[in-house]
Design an enzyme around this catalytic site. Structure first.
Site, PDB file in Angstrom:
ATOM      1  N   LYS A  59      -4.382   5.644  14.780  1.00  0.00           N
ATOM      2  CA  LYS A  59      -4.470   4.978  13.461  1.00  0.00           C
ATOM      3  C   LYS A  59      -5.922   5.038  12.969  1.00  0.00           C
ATOM      4  CE  LYS A  59      -0.193   4.113  12.970  1.00  0.00           C
ATOM      5  NZ  LYS A  59       0.518   4.808  11.893  1.00  0.00           N
ATOM      6  N   GLN A  65       4.540   9.050   7.209  1.00  0.00           N
ATOM      7  CA  GLN A  65       3.583   9.935   6.535  1.00  0.00           C
ATOM      8  C   GLN A  65       4.004  11.386   6.725  1.00  0.00           C
ATOM      9  OE1 GLN A  65      -0.257   8.895   8.122  1.00  0.00           O
ATOM     10  NE2 GLN A  65      -0.240   6.881   7.162  1.00  0.00           N
ATOM     11  N   SER A  77       7.079   9.001  12.063  1.00  0.00           N
ATOM     12  CA  SER A  77       5.974   8.805  11.126  1.00  0.00           C
ATOM     13  C   SER A  77       6.453   9.007   9.702  1.00  0.00           C
ATOM     14  CB  SER A  77       4.840   9.794  11.435  1.00  0.00           C
ATOM     15  OG  SER A  77       3.955   9.855  10.336  1.00  0.00           O
ATOM     16  N   ARG A 118      -6.296   1.992  17.959  1.00  0.00           N
ATOM     17  CA  ARG A 118      -6.037   0.546  17.843  1.00  0.00           C
ATOM     18  C   ARG A 118      -5.702  -0.104  19.181  1.00  0.00           C
ATOM     19  NH1 ARG A 118      -2.944   0.097  12.071  1.00  0.00           N
ATOM     20  NH2 ARG A 118      -4.888   0.163  10.894  1.00  0.00           N
ATOM     21  N   LYS A 126       0.837  -1.215   0.000  1.00  0.00           N
ATOM     22  CA  LYS A 126       0.000   0.000   0.000  1.00  0.00           C
ATOM     23  C   LYS A 126       0.868   1.259   0.000  1.00  0.00           C
ATOM     24  CE  LYS A 126      -2.924   0.679   3.605  1.00  0.00           C
ATOM     25  NZ  LYS A 126      -2.755   2.008   4.231  1.00  0.00           N
ATOM     26  N   SER A 127       1.885   1.273   0.831  1.00  0.00           N
ATOM     27  CA  SER A 127       2.739   2.473   0.913  1.00  0.00           C
ATOM     28  C   SER A 127       3.395   2.763  -0.438  1.00  0.00           C
ATOM     29  CB  SER A 127       3.841   2.264   1.951  1.00  0.00           C
ATOM     30  OG  SER A 127       3.298   2.124   3.232  1.00  0.00           O
ATOM     31  N   ASP A 169       1.952  -1.269  11.887  1.00  0.00           N
ATOM     32  CA  ASP A 169       0.612  -1.734  11.504  1.00  0.00           C
ATOM     33  C   ASP A 169       0.361  -3.183  11.912  1.00  0.00           C
ATOM     34  OD1 ASP A 169      -0.058   0.704  10.396  1.00  0.00           O
ATOM     35  OD2 ASP A 169       0.714   0.175   8.406  1.00  0.00           O
ATOM     36  N   ARG A 229      -8.615  11.735  12.724  1.00  0.00           N
ATOM     37  CA  ARG A 229      -7.151  11.554  12.804  1.00  0.00           C
ATOM     38  C   ARG A 229      -6.416  12.892  12.883  1.00  0.00           C
ATOM     39  NH1 ARG A 229      -5.316   6.687   9.122  1.00  0.00           N
ATOM     40  NH2 ARG A 229      -3.574   6.824  10.585  1.00  0.00           N
ATOM     41  N   ARG A 265      -7.491  -3.349   9.720  1.00  0.00           N
ATOM     42  CA  ARG A 265      -6.540  -4.291  10.347  1.00  0.00           C
ATOM     43  C   ARG A 265      -7.130  -4.926  11.613  1.00  0.00           C
ATOM     44  NH1 ARG A 265      -2.460  -3.620   6.829  1.00  0.00           N
ATOM     45  NH2 ARG A 265      -1.974  -1.489   6.251  1.00  0.00           N
TER      46      ARG A 265
HETATM   47  C1  S3P Z   1       2.492   4.615   6.216  1.00  0.00           C
HETATM   48  C2  S3P Z   1       3.055   4.954   7.413  1.00  0.00           C
HETATM   49  C3  S3P Z   1       2.534   4.494   8.710  1.00  0.00           C
HETATM   50  C4  S3P Z   1       1.551   3.348   8.575  1.00  0.00           C
HETATM   51  C5  S3P Z   1       0.600   3.540   7.442  1.00  0.00           C
HETATM   52  C6  S3P Z   1       1.337   3.703   6.135  1.00  0.00           C
HETATM   53  C7  S3P Z   1       3.074   5.163   4.977  1.00  0.00           C
HETATM   54  O1  S3P Z   1       1.894   5.578   9.340  1.00  0.00           O
HETATM   55  O2  S3P Z   1       0.837   3.172   9.778  1.00  0.00           O
HETATM   56  O3  S3P Z   1      -0.286   2.443   7.337  1.00  0.00           O
HETATM   57  O4  S3P Z   1       2.791   4.634   3.880  1.00  0.00           O
HETATM   58  O5  S3P Z   1       3.844   6.125   5.063  1.00  0.00           O
HETATM   59  P1  S3P Z   1       2.757   6.638  10.202  1.00  0.00           P
HETATM   60  O6  S3P Z   1       3.824   7.117   9.330  1.00  0.00           O
HETATM   61  O7  S3P Z   1       1.861   7.748  10.586  1.00  0.00           O
HETATM   62  O8  S3P Z   1       3.241   5.846  11.385  1.00  0.00           O
END
Ligand code: S3P
Length: 461
Positions: free
Chosen positions: A370, A192, A190, A374, A43-44, A343, A144, A417
């Site tokens: 999340k 993200q 993070s 969670r 997914k990432s 995750d 969030r 999840r």
């Molecule tokens: C992700 C980073 C993670 C993860 C998410 C996907 C990403 O979140 O939990 O499912 O693709 O960068 P965080 O970076 O906020 O921990």
């Protein structure tokens, strides 16, 4: 609220579903699981491949893209920002990008559904362009925290036009034509957050630096380098990284092969370990060191996992995993490992329920923000299924036993999840386990049920 029709919709791709009525689902105690499966694309990496395709000049071809709701929302957003996004066949997509600095203002709200990653990465991207966009999504996304993204973006010159209370979606921002180069130490590990800053920094006339105390997944850095950006990442402290990006590179379109998602693969992995007699091979599992905390932990717990055919695919370490039913024992999982398995804690809690002794998972504060809280959702699920456990501060301690009662109905709180983890529990417990809503599984793993059934699992609607 749905985004308007997109390039992707018009070319026959599955459309993001949105959340209709709840879809309860149960998993029955299963005989041994056996066979092979390849989990869907990561997914990432799927999000990032589309986004860099949008930012590159030329045509990016993507193979193995995850066609889950979350990623389809990002595909739609890329279309709304000016790319031409087309589906050529299952998992096979092409993106004609418009180049850094040339994004179009979207005509509609960008509706990211359940997807925190898409929202946060795209906020960074929009923040680095002089355009205005509104970000919104479902009830889970609206809870969030987005302040963590808005804070560094504000330093870069982004204007926050409107936001819901507490820095939550819906959020409207106007990006900057000349995002200020910043040096930023992330307050939470993070990927993200790191990625949002780097994506905004792409259109900065200077150098953007992100420092992480705990290294998070590095797919953005790797893919930016692959598309031609000047980016470096060096160690910073015992577990951290310092990432430096030179602004305004010319990104060149590339072909991307998406490896299998280790987070999705974790469900078959744990199911095979806890259902007696199982022998399952998971193919093409991405083994990026910043994603394999669960495998490290399960090996410490005594799991029989054999790594076969280690190789590089699409620039990532990949292997096939042969997994056999194992007598697990409880372990102490260090907090420093959390970013590499962030995750996977819900499914690790399920594995821990079958391990002898206590498993202590330390430092889980990020689990509270999340797709659901969670930590609370896992605790309530363990309670509903008769598993002894406790929470101490930010730590979860599960007291395992070789047989688990199961039964009960688990509330999933719009969290894919949580749904998949407790269905895995039902495959190995004495009584079937039901979840109140399995619809969100489609955000990351639309073929979950079919793939698990092919291994021998049984579900009831
Ligand atoms: C992700 C980073 C993670 C993860 C998410 C996907 C990403 O979140 O939990 O499912 O693709 O960068 P965080 O970076 O906020 O921990």
């Amino acid at each position: 609220m749905q985004a308007g029709p997109t390039q992707a919709d018009r070319t026959g791709a599955p459309s993001p579903a949105g959340h209709g009525p709840a879809q309860p689902l149960g998993a029955l105690a299963s005989g041994p699981l056996s066979g092979r499966l390849r989990p869907p694309g990561d997914k990432s990496i799927s999000h990032r491949a589309l986004i860099l395709g949008l930012l590159a000049k030329g045509r990016t071809i993507i193979g193995g893209l995850l066609e889950g709701d979350d990623v389809l929302r990002t595909a739609a957003a890329c279309g709304a920002l000016g790319a031409r996004v087309e589906r050529l066949g299952p998992g096979h997509w092409q993106v004609d990008g418009c180049g850094i600095g040339s994004l179009l203002a979207p005509k509609e709200i960008l509706d990211f559904g359940n997807a925190g990653t898409g929202t946060r990465l795209m906020m960074g991207l929009v923040g680095g362009h002089p355009i205005t966009a509104t970000f919104d999504g479902d009830a889970s996304l609206r809870k969030r925290p987005m302040r963590r993204i808005l804070d560094p973006l504000s330093l870069m010159g982004v204007q926050i036009v409107s936001q819901a209370e507490g820095g939550r979606c819906p959020i409207t921002i106007t990006g900057s034509a000349e995002p200020a180069p910043i040096e930023y130490r992330t307050p939470v590990p993070s990927a993200q957050l790191k990625s949002a800053i780097l994506l905004a920094g792409l259109n900065s006339p200077g150098r953007t630096v992100v420092i992480e105390t705990e290294a998070s997944r590095d797919h953005t850095e790797k893919m930016l380098a692959y598309f031609g950006a000047r980016i470096s990442s060096v160690p910073d402290g015992p577990h951290g990284r310092r990432i430096t990006l030179e602004g305004r590179p010319e990104l060149k379109a590339r072909d991307v092969i998406v490896p299998a998602d280790p987070s999705s693969g974790s469900f078959a992995l744990v199911a095979a370990l806890i259902v007696p007699g199982s022998d399952v091979t998971i193919e093409g599992m991405m083994m990026n060191p910043l994603r394999i905390g669960l495998i490290t932990t399960l090996l410490e717990m005594g799991a029989d996992i054999q790594l076969l055919n280690a190789r590089i695919e699409g620039g990532e370490d990949v292997a096939d995993l042969r997994v056999r039913y194992s007598a697990l024992k409880g372990v102490d999982v260090p907090a420093a490992r959390a970013p590499a398995m962030i995750d996977e804690y819900p499914v690790l809690a399920v594995a821990a329920a079958f391990a002898s002794g206590e498993t202590r998972m330390n430092g889980l504060s990020e689990l509270r923000v999340k797709e659901s809280d969670r930590l609370a959702a896992v605790s309530a699920g363990l309670e509903a299924t008769g598993i002894s456990h406790r929470i101490e501060g930010d730590d979860l301690i599960v007291v395992g036993a070789p047989t688990v009662r199961g039964g009960g109905m688990v509330a999933t709180h719009l969290d894919h999840r949580i749904a998949m983890s407790f269905l895995v529990l039902g495959m190995a417990s004495q009584q079937s386990v039901h979840v109140d809503d399995a619809a969100m599984i489609a955000t990351s793993y639309p073929s979950f049920r079919a793939q698990m059934e092919a291994l021998g699992a049984t579900f009831v609607d």
